[in-house]
Design a protein around this motif. Structure first.
Motif, mmCIF file in Angstrom:
data_model
loop_
_atom_site.group_PDB
_atom_site.id
_atom_site.type_symbol
_atom_site.label_atom_id
_atom_site.label_comp_id
_atom_site.label_asym_id
_atom_site.label_seq_id
_atom_site.Cartn_x
_atom_site.Cartn_y
_atom_site.Cartn_z
ATOM 1 N N LEU A 281 46.449 37.780 -27.921
ATOM 2 C CA LEU A 281 45.415 36.862 -27.418
ATOM 3 C C LEU A 281 45.240 37.078 -25.916
ATOM 4 O O LEU A 281 45.706 36.295 -25.087
ATOM 5 N N GLY A 282 44.547 38.150 -25.579
ATOM 6 C CA GLY A 282 44.453 38.573 -24.184
ATOM 7 C C GLY A 282 43.706 37.637 -23.273
ATOM 8 O O GLY A 282 43.864 37.682 -22.052
ATOM 9 N N ASN A 283 42.877 36.761 -23.839
ATOM 10 C CA ASN A 283 42.085 35.853 -23.009
ATOM 11 C C ASN A 283 42.672 34.444 -22.942
ATOM 12 O O ASN A 283 42.122 33.567 -22.277
ATOM 13 N N LEU A 284 43.797 34.230 -23.637
ATOM 14 C CA LEU A 284 44.360 32.885 -23.769
ATOM 15 C C LEU A 284 44.856 32.340 -22.433
ATOM 16 O O LEU A 284 45.561 33.024 -21.698
ATOM 17 N N LYS A 285 44.503 31.083 -22.164
ATOM 18 C CA LYS A 285 44.891 30.429 -20.918
ATOM 19 C C LYS A 285 45.723 29.176 -21.141
ATOM 20 O O LYS A 285 46.500 28.779 -20.278
ATOM 21 N N GLY B 296 55.396 34.068 -19.265
ATOM 22 C CA GLY B 296 55.236 35.442 -18.802
ATOM 23 C C GLY B 296 53.787 35.862 -18.696
ATOM 24 O O GLY B 296 53.436 36.722 -17.864
ATOM 25 N N ARG B 297 52.940 35.283 -19.498
ATOM 26 C CA ARG B 297 51.516 35.582 -19.471
ATOM 27 C C ARG B 297 50.728 34.569 -18.643
ATOM 28 O O ARG B 297 49.502 34.664 -18.525
ATOM 29 N N GLY B 298 51.410 33.565 -18.088
ATOM 30 C CA GLY B 298 50.704 32.543 -17.333
ATOM 31 C C GLY B 298 49.898 31.597 -18.187
ATOM 32 O O GLY B 298 48.929 30.991 -17.723
#
Length: 322
Positions: A64-68, A87-89
């Motif tokens: 999920l590269g766009n997940l915030k 780790g992905r913010g």
């Protein structure tokens, strides 16, 4: 336009949430699945993800590269890989400020039912045994028992407040408290002391590496009063297989639980059919008001986070610092 995926295989259809997101010009879609990896292609470009008990793994986060932001319907976040999110913010938001009264009332309902042996009495009635209290002895007034409370967050403390009104002797184990943190008359004890002195034990601690299988064979063997055991927190705080053995060996008198290690449990799970156990279906959190509060608070907090506004319940610090 922001995209939101709402998962709710074990909860409810997200029409209320869809309307709230759409009112903020965000695209929201509701999906039913047990594991988000089943529909990962549909989630690939989402900005936000709302989950109940669905597993959010490092593998899923990777896709999920766009997940915030992830919103969790409830308090516990043990189904979410917080390290991978940090780790992905990716912020993880929960709702710790709902269903306090509901879960406390569920626990207190169990306490009174166990003390009066209502479940056992009902089972005896079904077998045609009527008017014979000798098989239920002993039963004591609620003010004459010792209640052990493990964990004193919002819900545990509310249970203490409720039971104090009935004059119950209450002892507490919580490694993060001092005696001064507790109401007058409530005693802070070690875990071992609580196991040895309690007639009924009610669990209100979170599931952590330290509390995983906290209640196991070793703990059950230390229970001098053969207490009844209540769990409205997280299933894996109790080792279920060892609990079954403890019930059979009469180390534990009765078990009343609203949560299990695997949810939903298989229909043939032995705890569901044990004569000294009752299992409710993870519904202690529920009331009409609690459901509305949960859904509205979580949706609003996810919206606020995506709009750069402060949110009171982000659980992973790296995301807060981001």
């Amino acid at each position: 336009m922001r995209k939101i995926a709402i998962l709710g295989a074990q909860l409810f259809e997200g029409q209320r949430e869809l309307q709230l997101f759409q009112s903020m010009n965000m695209e929201a879609v509701y999906y039913t699945c047990r594991d988000p990896l089943e529909i990962v292609d549909k989630l690939a470009d989402v900005d936000g993800l709302l989950v109940n008990l669905e597993p959010v793994t490092a593998q899923l986060i990777h896709h999920l590269g766009n997940l915030k932001v992830i919103g969790r319907y409830g308090v516990g976040v043990d189904n979410i890989d917080l390290e991978a999110c940090s780790g992905r913010g990716v912020a993880v938001i929960n709702v710790p400020d709902y269903c306090i009264e509901e879960v406390a009332e569920h626990a207190v309902s169990f306490i009174f039912s166990l003390n009066r042996k209502l479940f056992t009495s009902s089972n005896l009635t079904r077998k045609g045994i009527w008017g014979n209290v000798s098989v239920l002895k002993p039963i004591y007034p609620i003010k004459d028992i010792t209640l052990g409370v493990v964990g004193t967050g919002r819900i545990g403390m509310r249970v203490i407040q409720m039971m104090t009104a009935f004059g119950t002797n209450i002892i507490v184990h919580d490694p993060y408290l001092t005696q001064d943190d507790l109401p007058s008359g409530v005693k802070l004890v070690s875990f071992g002391q609580l196991l040895e002195a309690s007639d009924i034990i009610t669990i209100h601690c979170p599931l952590t590496p330290q509390t995983h299988h906290l209640f196991n064979t070793e703990a059950f063997r230390r229970m001098k009063q053969q207490p009844s055991l209540i769990n409205v927190s997280r299933g894996s705080i109790i080792n279920e297989q060892q609990l079954l053995a403890a019930l059979d060996q009469e180390l534990v008198s009765f078990a009343a639980v609203d949560v299990m290690e695997t949810e939903p449990p298989l229909p043939d799970h032995p705890l569901l059919h044990h004569p000294k156990a009752i299992v409710t279906n993870h519904m202690a959190w529920y009331s009409v008001q609690a459901e509305i509060k949960l859904r509205d608070l979580l949706t609003t907090r996810v919206i606020d986070y995506l709009n750069g506004k402060p949110v009171p319940s982000i659980v992973n610090k790296p995301a807060i610092e981001k």
